[in-house]
Write a protein that holds these residues in place. Structure first.
Motif, short mmCIF file in Angstrom:
data_model
loop_
_atom_site.label_atom_id
_atom_site.label_comp_id
_atom_site.label_asym_id
_atom_site.label_seq_id
_atom_site.Cartn_x
_atom_site.Cartn_y
_atom_site.Cartn_z
N GLN A 359 14.40 3.90 8.08
CA GLN A 359 15.24 4.11 6.90
C GLN A 359 14.54 3.68 5.61
O GLN A 359 15.05 3.86 4.52
N GLN A 360 13.36 3.09 5.75
CA GLN A 360 12.60 2.69 4.57
C GLN A 360 11.12 2.57 4.93
O GLN A 360 10.75 2.49 6.11
N VAL A 361 10.29 2.60 3.89
CA VAL A 361 8.86 2.41 4.07
C VAL A 361 8.40 1.36 3.07
O VAL A 361 8.85 1.34 1.92
N ARG A 362 7.53 0.45 3.52
CA ARG A 362 7.04 -0.63 2.65
C ARG A 362 5.52 -0.60 2.60
O ARG A 362 4.86 -0.40 3.63
N PHE A 363 4.97 -0.79 1.41
CA PHE A 363 3.53 -0.94 1.23
C PHE A 363 3.26 -2.43 0.96
O PHE A 363 3.81 -3.00 0.01
N VAL A 364 2.43 -3.03 1.79
CA VAL A 364 2.25 -4.48 1.75
C VAL A 364 0.76 -4.81 1.70
O VAL A 364 -0.04 -4.18 2.42
N THR A 365 0.39 -5.79 0.89
CA THR A 365 -0.99 -6.25 0.90
C THR A 365 -1.26 -7.08 2.15
O THR A 365 -0.42 -7.89 2.55
N GLY A 366 -2.42 -6.86 2.76
CA GLY A 366 -2.73 -7.52 4.02
C GLY A 366 -3.41 -8.86 3.88
O GLY A 366 -3.69 -9.53 4.88
N HIS A 367 -3.70 -9.29 2.66
CA HIS A 367 -4.33 -10.60 2.49
C HIS A 367 -3.93 -11.19 1.16
O HIS A 367 -3.53 -10.48 0.22
N SER A 368 -4.03 -12.49 1.04
CA SER A 368 -3.67 -13.19 -0.19
C SER A 368 -4.86 -13.22 -1.14
O SER A 368 -5.96 -12.75 -0.81
N ARG A 369 -4.66 -13.79 -2.33
CA ARG A 369 -5.75 -13.89 -3.30
C ARG A 369 -6.92 -14.69 -2.75
O ARG A 369 -8.07 -14.45 -3.09
N LYS A 370 -6.61 -15.65 -1.89
CA LYS A 370 -7.66 -16.51 -1.33
C LYS A 370 -8.27 -15.91 -0.06
O LYS A 370 -9.14 -16.52 0.55
N LYS A 386 13.55 -0.92 12.06
CA LYS A 386 13.99 0.36 11.52
C LYS A 386 13.27 0.70 10.21
O LYS A 386 13.80 1.38 9.35
N ALA A 387 12.06 0.21 10.08
CA ALA A 387 11.27 0.46 8.87
C ALA A 387 9.83 0.77 9.28
O ALA A 387 9.39 0.47 10.39
N THR A 388 9.13 1.40 8.36
CA THR A 388 7.69 1.64 8.52
C THR A 388 6.97 0.76 7.51
O THR A 388 7.31 0.77 6.32
N THR A 389 6.00 0.02 7.97
CA THR A 389 5.25 -0.88 7.09
C THR A 389 3.79 -0.48 7.11
O THR A 389 3.19 -0.32 8.18
N ILE A 390 3.23 -0.31 5.92
CA ILE A 390 1.81 0.02 5.77
C ILE A 390 1.11 -1.18 5.14
O ILE A 390 1.47 -1.62 4.04
N PHE A 391 0.11 -1.71 5.84
CA PHE A 391 -0.66 -2.83 5.34
C PHE A 391 -1.98 -2.33 4.75
O PHE A 391 -2.79 -1.70 5.44
#
Length: 482
Positions: A359-370, A386-391
């Protein structure tokens, strides 16, 4: 300059006589074309040999050109004073006679559909007069030429005619008030940006153009600007038309190292190209240095294109660049690109928001600034079945990403998809389970730019092996990733 099969030349026929022979449909099309270009066409053919189409063309009124019918076959004296000679001949013997007579009179000659008797060819035309585009395949593939014309037709809005006429009215002011080189080019490039909006120019546009001339004449550096351009996932054909126009108008291009050579080949040849890419575990150009270069070049009156892979607004640090440029009073605009997540979906042949799976898609960063696993993410929310996550940029953290999602309740058997070098010739794809993610990424290669997809939409990927961008390879563990 590579070898040219033929030299494209635009010939002014306004008010000039042209001799034509033949009353066929093919001759009718050429006669109409010549008269539309302002020629005075003398058509030699017995009345009984005129086709219905030729008779219809003879009744057309042209703005400046004319077609006059001469009720007889041509003779040698008819070539005197003509600018061109064109004929439609049934036999090679007739074509040879016409060709020889024209050559004897020193007139360029074309015999329709008989390349051996042609000194020039008409080609295929896209008409946005005064903008005219001619396409030639040197007679090898006329149908291909027509296909090219259709593609170009979609790129050039009909309103371009009005902008070209406005350009003709402005030309004297531009030539008088702006210096050759960067000043004039800056004006015409910004003028051309408006010409491709699809809107016809009005009096307000003309006044705005004149103001720009005055502005550039009084302060040449005011032509400086920055365009943030999304280069897409890698394949040049996935670049937007607006992005291509920006590249071809650039003075300086600051590009990421994920931008393909094919895309850079589309840029203006005279543009200065500078690699400013940032990659994990490699020497990188600091963001502060990139900002400084953009400001420096823009203040010098240059059009700077900041070329980023994917879409500039997604994990491209565009926000920092925009803030810095606006603080310095430098005009900046954004040309979006296709983000890697869209290329991932296309490569695997899935919908990221299939209504039965997500029902939703999320774009997520796979690493922090460090460089470690991001701790400020809402990991419980990311573990939504129930979501799709893209790292993005998550290759080195893939094992920890999987562990954290499983710890937050996402099933270990949740499908995952990994793709490296998306949309390129060496693209590699692999699918598996969430608890296998670290092994999958290790096999694909953590040093390659890759994307990770997590969610039930990837459960059907095995059925799509071989689809998407080619050549590619995809497998399901424990099969070897190719």
């Amino acid at each position: 300059m590579g070898e040219l099969a033929t030299l494209p030349v635009f010939f002014d026929l306004s008010g000039k006589p042209v001799i034509m022979a033949g009353g066929s449909d093919g001759a009718a099309w050429k006669a109409e074309l010549l008269a539309a270009a302002g020629a005075h066409v003398r058509l030699h053919a017995p009345l009984g040999e005129l086709t219905a189409e030729m008779r219809a063309v003879l009744g057309v009124r042209f703005n400046s050109g004319t077609i006059t019918h001469v009720d007889r076959h041509w003779a040698a004296g008819d070539f005197i004073g003509a600018a061109l000679a064109v004929a439609d001949c049934e036999t090679d013997e007739e074509a040879a006679r016409f060709h020889a007579a024209a050559r004897q009179a020193g007139i360029p000659v074309n015999v329709i559909d008989k390349p051996a008797f042609c000194q020039f060819r008409f080609g295929t035309i896209v008409n946005r007069s005064p903008v005219v585009v001619g396409i030639s395949t040197d007679g090898a593939a006329p149908i291909l030429g027509q296909s090219i014309r259709r593609r170009i037709e979609t790129l050039l809005p009909p309103s371009l005619t009005g902008w070209a006429r406005l350009a003709a009215r402005l030309r004297a002011d531009v030539m008088e008030r702006l210096l050759p080189g960067p000043q004039r080019r800056s004006f015409w490039e910004r003028f051309s940006d408006n010409a491709f909006t699809g809107k016809s120019p009005d009096e307000g546009d003309e006044a705005a153009a004149l103001r720009l001339v005055s502005q550039l004449a009084n302060a040449p550096e005011s032509g400086g600007r920055v365009t943030l351009v999304g280069a897409g996932p890698g394949e040049a054909e996935l670049l937007t038309l607006k992005a291509v126009r920006a590249l071809q108008a650039a003075d300086v291009i600051l590009f990421d190292d994920l931008v393909s050579d094919d895309i850079l080949e589309l840029a203006r040849r005279e543009a200065r190209r500078m690699l400013v890419g940032k990659r994990a575990s490699r020497d990188s150009c600091r963001q502060e240095d990139i900002n400084r270069m953009m400001i420096q070049f823009a203040r010098a009156g240059k059009h700077v294109v900041r070329l980023k892979s994917g879409d500039v607004s997604i994990f491209g640090r565009a926000g920092e660049e925009i803030e810095e440029l606006r603080a310095e009073g430098i005009p900046v605009r954004i040309v979006p690109g296709i983000t890697a997540a869209s290329a991932l979906a296309a490569g695997f042949g899935v919908s990221l928001t299939h209504r039965d799976c997500a029902q939703q898609v999320r774009f997520v960063t796979g690493h922090s600034r460090k460089g470690g696993l991001p701790q400020d993410l809402d990991w419980p929310a990311l573990a939504d079945d129930k979501a799709t996550t893209i790292f993005y940029m998550g290759g080195r953290m893939s094992g920890q990403i999987a562990e954290r999602l499983i710890a937050e309740g996402l099933p270990a058997a949740t499908p995952v998809a990994v793709a490296a070098n998306l949309s390129r010739a060496d693209e590699t794809r692999a699918v598996g389970r969430l608890d296998e993610l670290g092994d999958i990424v290790a096999r694909v290669g953590v040093d390659r730019p890759l994307l990770i997809g997590v969610g039930r939409v990837f459960s059907a990927c095995e059925a799509n092996v071989g689809h998407g961008y080619a050549p590619t390879a995809m497998s399901r563990l424990p099969a070897r990733v190719a």
